[in-house]
Design a protein around this motif. Structure first.
Motif, PDB file in Angstrom:
ATOM      1  N   ALA A 193      14.900  13.030  -5.377  1.00  0.00           N
ATOM      2  CA  ALA A 193      15.194  11.718  -5.947  1.00  0.00           C
ATOM      3  C   ALA A 193      14.909  11.712  -7.443  1.00  0.00           C
ATOM      4  O   ALA A 193      13.899  12.263  -7.903  1.00  0.00           O
ATOM      5  N   VAL A 194      15.794  11.071  -8.189  1.00  0.00           N
ATOM      6  CA  VAL A 194      15.688  11.016  -9.651  1.00  0.00           C
ATOM      7  C   VAL A 194      15.308   9.598 -10.066  1.00  0.00           C
ATOM      8  O   VAL A 194      15.877   8.627  -9.561  1.00  0.00           O
ATOM      9  N   PRO A 195      14.329   9.453 -10.984  1.00  0.00           N
ATOM     10  CA  PRO A 195      13.984   8.107 -11.469  1.00  0.00           C
ATOM     11  C   PRO A 195      15.180   7.430 -12.146  1.00  0.00           C
ATOM     12  O   PRO A 195      15.911   8.056 -12.928  1.00  0.00           O
ATOM     13  N   THR A 196      15.375   6.172 -11.852  1.00  0.00           N
ATOM     14  CA  THR A 196      16.417   5.348 -12.452  1.00  0.00           C
ATOM     15  C   THR A 196      15.818   3.987 -12.767  1.00  0.00           C
ATOM     16  O   THR A 196      14.718   3.659 -12.286  1.00  0.00           O
ATOM     17  N   PRO A 197      16.492   3.162 -13.556  1.00  0.00           N
ATOM     18  CA  PRO A 197      15.970   1.816 -13.818  1.00  0.00           C
ATOM     19  C   PRO A 197      15.717   1.021 -12.533  1.00  0.00           C
ATOM     20  O   PRO A 197      14.756   0.253 -12.443  1.00  0.00           O
ATOM     21  N   GLU A 198      16.558   1.221 -11.518  1.00  0.00           N
ATOM     22  CA  GLU A 198      16.387   0.515 -10.251  1.00  0.00           C
ATOM     23  C   GLU A 198      15.299   1.161  -9.396  1.00  0.00           C
ATOM     24  O   GLU A 198      14.678   0.509  -8.554  1.00  0.00           O
ATOM     25  N   ASN A 199      15.046   2.438  -9.623  1.00  0.00           N
ATOM     26  CA  ASN A 199      14.073   3.215  -8.845  1.00  0.00           C
ATOM     27  C   ASN A 199      13.193   4.008  -9.816  1.00  0.00           C
ATOM     28  O   ASN A 199      13.301   5.229  -9.922  1.00  0.00           O
ATOM     29  N   PRO A 200      12.314   3.327 -10.577  1.00  0.00           N
ATOM     30  CA  PRO A 200      11.592   3.971 -11.681  1.00  0.00           C
ATOM     31  C   PRO A 200      10.650   5.092 -11.251  1.00  0.00           C
ATOM     32  O   PRO A 200      10.338   5.966 -12.057  1.00  0.00           O
ATOM     33  N   TYR A 201      10.197   5.090 -10.005  1.00  0.00           N
ATOM     34  CA  TYR A 201       9.278   6.137  -9.553  1.00  0.00           C
ATOM     35  C   TYR A 201       9.991   7.290  -8.861  1.00  0.00           C
ATOM     36  O   TYR A 201       9.349   8.260  -8.448  1.00  0.00           O
ATOM     37  N   GLY A 202      11.298   7.204  -8.726  1.00  0.00           N
ATOM     38  CA  GLY A 202      12.045   8.272  -8.065  1.00  0.00           C
ATOM     39  C   GLY A 202      11.633   8.464  -6.616  1.00  0.00           C
ATOM     40  O   GLY A 202      11.426   9.588  -6.157  1.00  0.00           O
ATOM     41  N   LEU A 203      11.549   7.357  -5.842  1.00  0.00           N
ATOM     42  CA  LEU A 203      11.087   7.417  -4.463  1.00  0.00           C
ATOM     43  C   LEU A 203      12.243   7.259  -3.487  1.00  0.00           C
ATOM     44  O   LEU A 203      13.308   6.742  -3.829  1.00  0.00           O
ATOM     45  N   THR A 204      12.013   7.708  -2.270  1.00  0.00           N
ATOM     46  CA  THR A 204      12.904   7.428  -1.154  1.00  0.00           C
ATOM     47  C   THR A 204      12.149   6.583  -0.137  1.00  0.00           C
ATOM     48  O   THR A 204      10.922   6.450  -0.205  1.00  0.00           O
ATOM     49  N   PHE A 205      12.874   6.027   0.809  1.00  0.00           N
ATOM     50  CA  PHE A 205      12.222   5.259   1.866  1.00  0.00           C
ATOM     51  C   PHE A 205      11.325   6.183   2.684  1.00  0.00           C
ATOM     52  O   PHE A 205      11.744   7.264   3.112  1.00  0.00           O
ATOM     53  N   ASP A 206      10.065   5.771   2.927  1.00  0.00           N
ATOM     54  CA  ASP A 206       9.132   6.644   3.641  1.00  0.00           C
ATOM     55  C   ASP A 206       7.976   5.826   4.202  1.00  0.00           C
ATOM     56  O   ASP A 206       7.247   5.186   3.443  1.00  0.00           O
ATOM     57  N   PRO A 207       7.782   5.834   5.540  1.00  0.00           N
ATOM     58  CA  PRO A 207       6.668   5.099   6.165  1.00  0.00           C
ATOM     59  C   PRO A 207       5.467   5.979   6.510  1.00  0.00           C
ATOM     60  O   PRO A 207       4.588   5.555   7.244  1.00  0.00           O
ATOM     61  N   SER A 208       5.415   7.211   5.993  1.00  0.00           N
ATOM     62  CA  SER A 208       4.381   8.155   6.422  1.00  0.00           C
ATOM     63  C   SER A 208       3.046   7.959   5.712  1.00  0.00           C
ATOM     64  O   SER A 208       2.065   8.626   6.051  1.00  0.00           O
ATOM     65  N   TYR A 209       2.977   7.059   4.713  1.00  0.00           N
ATOM     66  CA  TYR A 209       1.718   6.780   4.024  1.00  0.00           C
ATOM     67  C   TYR A 209       0.898   5.841   4.913  1.00  0.00           C
ATOM     68  O   TYR A 209       0.911   4.633   4.749  1.00  0.00           O
ATOM     69  N   MET A 210       0.197   6.431   5.866  1.00  0.00           N
ATOM     70  CA  MET A 210      -0.464   5.632   6.890  1.00  0.00           C
ATOM     71  C   MET A 210      -1.713   6.354   7.355  1.00  0.00           C
ATOM     72  O   MET A 210      -1.671   7.540   7.658  1.00  0.00           O
ATOM     73  N   TYR A 211      -2.841   5.662   7.389  1.00  0.00           N
ATOM     74  CA  TYR A 211      -4.067   6.292   7.839  1.00  0.00           C
ATOM     75  C   TYR A 211      -4.996   5.318   8.567  1.00  0.00           C
ATOM     76  O   TYR A 211      -6.027   5.737   9.110  1.00  0.00           O
ATOM     77  N   ALA A 212      -4.656   4.041   8.589  1.00  0.00           N
ATOM     78  CA  ALA A 212      -5.564   3.053   9.171  1.00  0.00           C
ATOM     79  C   ALA A 212      -4.768   1.830   9.612  1.00  0.00           C
ATOM     80  O   ALA A 212      -3.641   1.607   9.174  1.00  0.00           O
ATOM     81  N   PRO A 213      -5.351   1.000  10.496  1.00  0.00           N
ATOM     82  CA  PRO A 213      -4.648  -0.199  10.958  1.00  0.00           C
ATOM     83  C   PRO A 213      -4.348  -1.159   9.811  1.00  0.00           C
ATOM     84  O   PRO A 213      -5.118  -1.266   8.858  1.00  0.00           O
TER      85      PRO A 213
END
Length: 696
Positions: free
Chosen positions: A661-681
């Motif tokens: 993913a490339v940073p753009t004005p609409e996506n400044p951090y260059g991220l994709t959809f991702d729900p894996s950042y999870m460690y606690a309720p």
């Protein structure tokens, strides 16, 4: 401030241990409660350590016991959540959306934990993710936990340890029991138990669990559900038959159906599997059968068996995962005492059938379900060297039709230092045959592409642990149980998901190096004569992976964890107060890129609960309180948890020629959809209220 909440409790235990306690017999009269407690401690029986019933003090393998009374201190709708207050054991949520998870023991992931019901392996692979839900808590007599490899007795999956759920015997259960609970989040849980006689020679125990949560909550305002909506029912029935010479015959069966979903708050079933609105929807249907039959011969021969059929129909956005798994298991054991030798020998056979609609069962364009045969034989000899010394020697040989022969030896030594103190040393090996698509939820969500670089080999480990346990009494009538364990496990191969090499992929490969899990664990139970009770536990550990000479902490693994349960009964009011909680140190978290604004490490965090129980009514208990007193959620300190919930199908993400993913004005951090950042309720503070009824 959260870190210091536990300090007074440990100071209290140290004070009583050093100032008031002497390793002597009680000076009170034999008919006092101290003598009763002493007797019950000696008579506690465990089966998980050596696959046979022995007094806990006599077991050469340390086994932790948690009774149903312990779990009532923090009532939960399933066994998965109930384990959160066991030292060294952590229920790990693996997805921010569908909230599926597994059980970590001393930092090792769920696939390394074998879960049994009444000694039969019934939760593994797909069941590791979904099978712990819906076991009726009202039918659980106790849970035994063995930490460390147990593959020499139980085979694959028992690398990190095992959890054995012991259900109640029908003869000892109440005629009818009910436990109804609801929370301010509109969660509703109901447990029912009923026993009856079927003729003159059969006692039957039936349990039903129903859980319903249909309330959409979005406290972090990302337009995605904070907790998965669920509708689940589970029915369990156990038959015990009377036979000549008290020989065993027991049959049990369970059926579970669950419908759960999470995702965009606008989602409904008309969007299932489509592009319009993102949701993760899972239908699970699971049937289990298990039993034990003692052969009608003079020798102690037991035949155990279990069968599982697991059907799953899931949609992770537009990604479809439809799977069926069947596991048939049979085991014959022979128990024999010859002089100073207490022998156990056995033969086991496990057959696994697995089919899905992914590349896991695709071969040269055609679907080929996996069919795995795993026969094994094992032997164990517990030798009484002297009055206070025992040596256990054992080994297991398994043959996997894909990977070939696997040998797992075992050694244990027990030195009884005093009437109620013991030193144990255990050493052995573990192995596990990997099946990613039934074990690792991250490989199924569709948010990242799964890449397998080579044929995945079995994981192998070597382990040693040293355990010291003692029970102490004081002249004041106080009792302290203390338990300390040092553990070390070395893996010659581990299959660990790589989230960091490529943010769009989860990469799996054999380990070119080694992995180590080591640490120290301590438990203290303090029973004061004034009715105040403490159960304290803490584990300091390190889980590292070394490749190409570089070592790093394993992702999603804490270095320190603590648990506590403080109880006080006000007898005139017939009121019991329970304060329970846990504490976790920071752990590495899976970021998408160097620009990802989420924290790379979790903070220190703690979930704490308070409960009041009134039992002044005949046959009834009324309980209520507050869960998550600190109102802690992983959202705090982070701009978001789920990356790009506004674009879950990555329609507005720009990728370079390498797929990044490339940073753009609409996506400044260059991220994709991702729900894996999870460690606690992700559930904040909430109240709960319940009622229990028991008819004997």
């Amino acid at each position: 401030m959260k870190v210091y909440l536990l300090i007074p409790l440990f100071v209290c235990s140290i004070y009583f241990a050093q100032e008031n306690i002497e390793p002597i017999q009680p000076t009170v009269q034999p008919d006092t409660i101290q003598t009763e407690n002493k007797s019950s401690a000696i008579d506690e029986v465990v089966i998980s350590g050596t696959m046979k019933s022995v007094k806990r003090l006599d077991s050469p393998v340390p086994v932790d016991i948690y009774t149903s009374a312990f779990f009532r201190k923090n009532p939960t709708p399933n066994v998965f959540d109930a384990l959160q207050n066991i030292n060294g054991v952590r229920p790990q949520l693996n997805c921010n959306i569908c909230n599926t998870g597994d059980i970590h023991i001393n930092g090792l992931e769920g696939p390394y934990t074998m879960v049994l019901i009444d000694g039969m392996p019934i939760v593994s692979s797909l069941g590791t993710v979904y099978g712990l839900s819906g076991i009726p808590n009202s039918l659980v007599e106790r849970i035994e936990v063995v930490k460390g490899p147990a593959s020499s007795l139980y085979g694959s999956e028992a690398v990190g340890g095992l959890i054995n759920i012991i259900t109640k015997k029908p003869q000892q259960a109440p005629l009818f029991s009910a436990d109804l609970m609801s929370t301010t989040w509109a969660e509703f849980n109901a447990d029912f138990g009923l026993k009856f006689k079927a003729g003159a020679n059969a006692d039957v125990l039936t349990g039903v669990n129903y859980f319903n949560f249909q309330n959409i909550e979005d406290h972090n305002n990302d337009n995605f559900t904070d907790a998965t909506l669920q509708n689940r029912i589970s029915v369990f029935q156990k038959w015990n038959f009377k036979r000549n010479e008290n020989r065993l015959l027991s049959l049990a069966a369970r059926y579970l159906y669950e419908d759960r979903w999470g995702g965009d708050v606008r989602w409904n079933k008309s969007y299932r599997g489509g592009y319009e609105i993102y949701g993760e929807s899972i239908y699970t249907s699971r049937a289990e059968l298990l039993g034990t039959y003692q052969l009608p011969v003079k020798e102690q021969l037991l035949l155990g068996f279990s069968f599982i059929n697991h059907d799953q129909d899931s949609r992770y956005g537009t990604t479809s995962y439809i799977a069926n798994q069947k596991i048939a298991f049979g085991q014959l054991t022979w128990d024999k005492k010859v002089g100073r030798h207490d022998l156990l020998a056995g033969a086991a056979l496990r057959y696994t059938y697995y089919d899905d609609n992914t590349v896991a069962t695709l071969s040269e364009g055609t679907n080929e379900p996996e069919k795995t045969w795993l026969p094994g034989i094992f032997v164990q000899d517990e030798i009484s060297l002297a009055e206070r010394h025992k040596l256990l020697l054992g080994g297991r040989f398994d043959y996997n039709n894909t990977h070939g022969s696997i040998l797992t030896p075992r050694l244990a030594y027990k030195w009884t230092l005093g009437e109620e103190s013991v030193l144990r040393v255990n050493a052995g090996t573990g192995f596990r045959v990997v099946n990613l698509f039934t074990e690792d939820h991250a490989a199924l969500t569709g948010a990242r592409k799964t890449v397998i670089l080579s044929d995945l080999k079995p994981e192998k480990s070597y382990n040693i642990n040293v355990n010291y346990a003692v029970k102490l009494y004081s002249d004041l009538g106080n009792i302290i149980n203390m338990d300390a364990t040092a553990f070390y496990t070395y893996f010659t191969n581990r299959i660990v998901p790589d989230y960091e090499t490529d943010a769009t992929k989860i990469i799996y490969d054999n380990l070119e190096g080694h992995a180590v899990s080591r640490g120290i664990s301590m438990n203290t139970d303090i029973n004061l004569r004034n009715g105040l009770k403490f159960m304290l536990g803490a584990t300091a550990m390190e889980n590292t992976i070394t490749e190409n000479g570089l070592s790093e902490q394993q992702m999603l693994t804490e270095k320190f964890t603590a648990t506590w349960a403080v109880s006080y009964r006000i007898k005139p009011w017939k009121l019991t107060i329970d304060y329970t909680g846990n504490l976790y140190s920071p752990m590495r978290l899976p970021l998408l890129s160097d620009l990802d604004p989420r924290k790379p490490m979790s903070p220190w965090w703690s979930i704490q609960n308070l409960q009041f129980t009134y039992d002044g009514l005949r046959d009834f208990e009324v309980y209520g309180g507050v869960k998550n007193l600190l109102n802690w959620t992983p959202t705090k300190g982070n701009p978001f948890l789920i990356a790009r919930t506004s674009d879950p199908f990555d329609q507005n993400v720009v990728f370079d020629q390498h797929g990044n993913a490339v940073p753009t004005p609409e996506n400044p951090y260059g991220l994709t959809f991702d729900p894996s950042y999870m460690y606690a309720p992700n559930q904040g503070i909430r109240g709960f209220l319940g009622i229990r009824f028991k008819l004997n």
